[in-house]
Design a protein around this motif. Structure first.
Motif, PDB file in Angstrom:
ATOM      1  N   LYS A  93     -70.617 -65.721   2.776  1.00 15.07           N
ATOM      2  CA  LYS A  93     -70.461 -66.496   1.714  1.00 15.07           C
ATOM      3  C   LYS A  93     -69.506 -67.709   1.797  1.00 15.07           C
ATOM      4  CE  LYS A  93     -69.848 -66.313  -3.267  1.00 15.07           C
ATOM      5  NZ  LYS A  93     -68.608 -67.429  -3.058  1.00 15.07           N
ATOM      6  N   TRP A  94     -68.424 -67.406   2.519  1.00 10.81           N
ATOM      7  CA  TRP A  94     -67.412 -68.499   2.811  1.00 10.81           C
ATOM      8  C   TRP A  94     -68.103 -69.658   3.580  1.00 10.81           C
ATOM      9  CZ3 TRP A  94     -67.745 -64.127   5.510  1.00 10.81           C
ATOM     10  CH2 TRP A  94     -67.972 -64.226   6.855  1.00 10.81           C
ATOM     11  N   LEU A  95     -69.195 -69.275   4.474  1.00 15.17           N
ATOM     12  CA  LEU A  95     -69.523 -70.449   5.351  1.00 15.17           C
ATOM     13  C   LEU A  95     -70.506 -71.066   4.374  1.00 15.17           C
ATOM     14  CD1 LEU A  95     -70.307 -68.697   8.553  1.00 15.17           C
ATOM     15  CD2 LEU A  95     -68.454 -70.137   8.212  1.00 15.17           C
ATOM     16  N   ALA A  96     -71.405 -70.719   3.586  1.00 12.03           N
ATOM     17  CA  ALA A  96     -71.897 -71.277   2.589  1.00 12.03           C
ATOM     18  C   ALA A  96     -71.488 -72.223   1.700  1.00 12.03           C
ATOM     19  CB  ALA A  96     -72.858 -70.307   1.625  1.00 12.03           C
ATOM     20  N   ASP A  97     -70.128 -71.821   1.460  1.00 15.19           N
ATOM     21  CA  ASP A  97     -69.347 -72.535   0.188  1.00 15.19           C
ATOM     22  C   ASP A  97     -68.804 -73.682   1.225  1.00 15.19           C
ATOM     23  OD1 ASP A  97     -69.394 -70.611  -1.241  1.00 15.19           O
ATOM     24  OD2 ASP A  97     -67.521 -69.676  -0.989  1.00 15.19           O
ATOM     25  N   ASP A  98     -68.815 -73.537   2.465  1.00 14.04           N
ATOM     26  CA  ASP A  98     -68.420 -74.933   3.223  1.00 14.04           C
ATOM     27  C   ASP A  98     -69.531 -75.646   3.927  1.00 14.04           C
ATOM     28  OD1 ASP A  98     -66.415 -76.221   4.596  1.00 14.04           O
ATOM     29  OD2 ASP A  98     -66.661 -75.064   6.478  1.00 14.04           O
ATOM     30  N   GLY A  99     -70.808 -75.421   3.036  1.00 14.40           N
ATOM     31  CA  GLY A  99     -71.844 -76.245   3.410  1.00 14.40           C
ATOM     32  C   GLY A  99     -72.646 -75.801   4.857  1.00 14.40           C
ATOM     33  N   ARG A 100     -72.294 -74.694   5.302  1.00 15.76           N
ATOM     34  CA  ARG A 100     -72.701 -74.316   6.465  1.00 15.76           C
ATOM     35  C   ARG A 100     -73.787 -73.004   6.439  1.00 15.76           C
ATOM     36  NH1 ARG A 100     -67.294 -73.230   9.629  1.00 15.76           N
ATOM     37  NH2 ARG A 100     -68.490 -72.342  11.021  1.00 15.76           N
TER      38      ARG A 100
END
Ligand SMILES: [Zn+2]
Length: 248
Positions: A108-115
């Motif tokens: 999820k932390w990557l999704a939060d970073d747009g990745r």
């Protein structure tokens, strides 16, 4: 003095050349070649437990072996799909750092970073890997930037992630890994308070007995590393804080 190359991997699999964050991808073809390289050239691949003994317990000064430790951050599902079968072939020990609040979910932390947010290992696979000899450590509860967080949030991320993984795995979790390599004094103190035996940074270099066990340096293996680059990383000794820490 004993020097140990603690190698840092993130995702292993089939990837096109990434535009950014190359240090968080390793193509399976290169990973296979790297693991064979360690075997052919006589590197001793050891567990983190063995590394700590070599660094802090054994008599220093006589060791000529070139020790290597393999670590995998974030607990991606592609560890079990791609990396583990290769490790098993060589009987190499390895440690995987899990984000305890996201077991069986996505990064999820990557999704939060747009990745893109890949799948993370689920509980059944983690237990099966543990039975096969893989060691697990904590990489916090949610993969935040730890610096600047208040004490109760630090407690949750660092101490509760340990107890939650201990409940899941039924054994002590001794190792911690700082997300994105970020730490400050308050963070390290909380890691000490939690009772971890060692913690891994993204600071670059070989680990030696002079290092604080809660601030062990590593060497990131990047998508672009040929075997020549791999050799160079295995033999580099400098310890230098990364300009921009790996952010996965
Ligand atoms: Zn991470």
């Amino acid at each position: 003095m004993t020097k140990i190359s603690i190698l840092m991997y993130h995702q292993i699999g089939v990837f096109r050349r990434p535009k950014t964050h190359r240090a968080t991808f390793c193509h399976i073809r290169r990973f296979k070649a790297q693991m064979a390289y360690l075997k052919v050239f006589g590197y001793q691949v050891i567990s983190l437990d063995e590394a700590l003994r070599a660094l802090y317990s054994e008599s220093q000064g006589k060791c000529r072996r070139h020790y290597v430790v393999l670590t995998f951050d974030d607990g991606y599902k592609n560890f079990s799909d791609y990396a583990y079968p290769v490790l098993r072939r060589y009987n190499y020990p390895a440690t995987v750092f899990l984000v305890s609040g996201l077991v069986g979910k996505r990064a999820k932390w990557l999704a939060d970073d747009g990745r893109f947010a890949p799948d993370l290992l689920d509980a059944d696979t983690i237990l099966a890997l543990q039975d096969s000899g893989i060691t697990f450590g904590s990489h916090t509860m949610t993969h935040p930037r730890l610096t600047g967080l208040d004490s109760s949030t630090l407690e949750r991320e660092i101490i509760e992630s340990k107890s939650s993984l201990e409940s899941l795995l039924g054994r002590e979790i001794s190792y911690f890994c700082y997300p994105s390599g970020l730490y400050d004094q308050a963070v390290v103190e909380k890691v000490r308070e939690a009772g971890y035996k060692a913690a891994l940074t993204c600071d670059r270099g070989a680990a030696t007995s002079r290092d604080d066990p809660l601030l062990l340096p590593r060497k990131a293996i990047s998508y672009g590393d040929s075997l020549i680059g791999y050799f160079w990383k295995l033999h580099m000794k400098n310890k230098k804080k990364l300009q921009s820490p790996a952010s996965a």
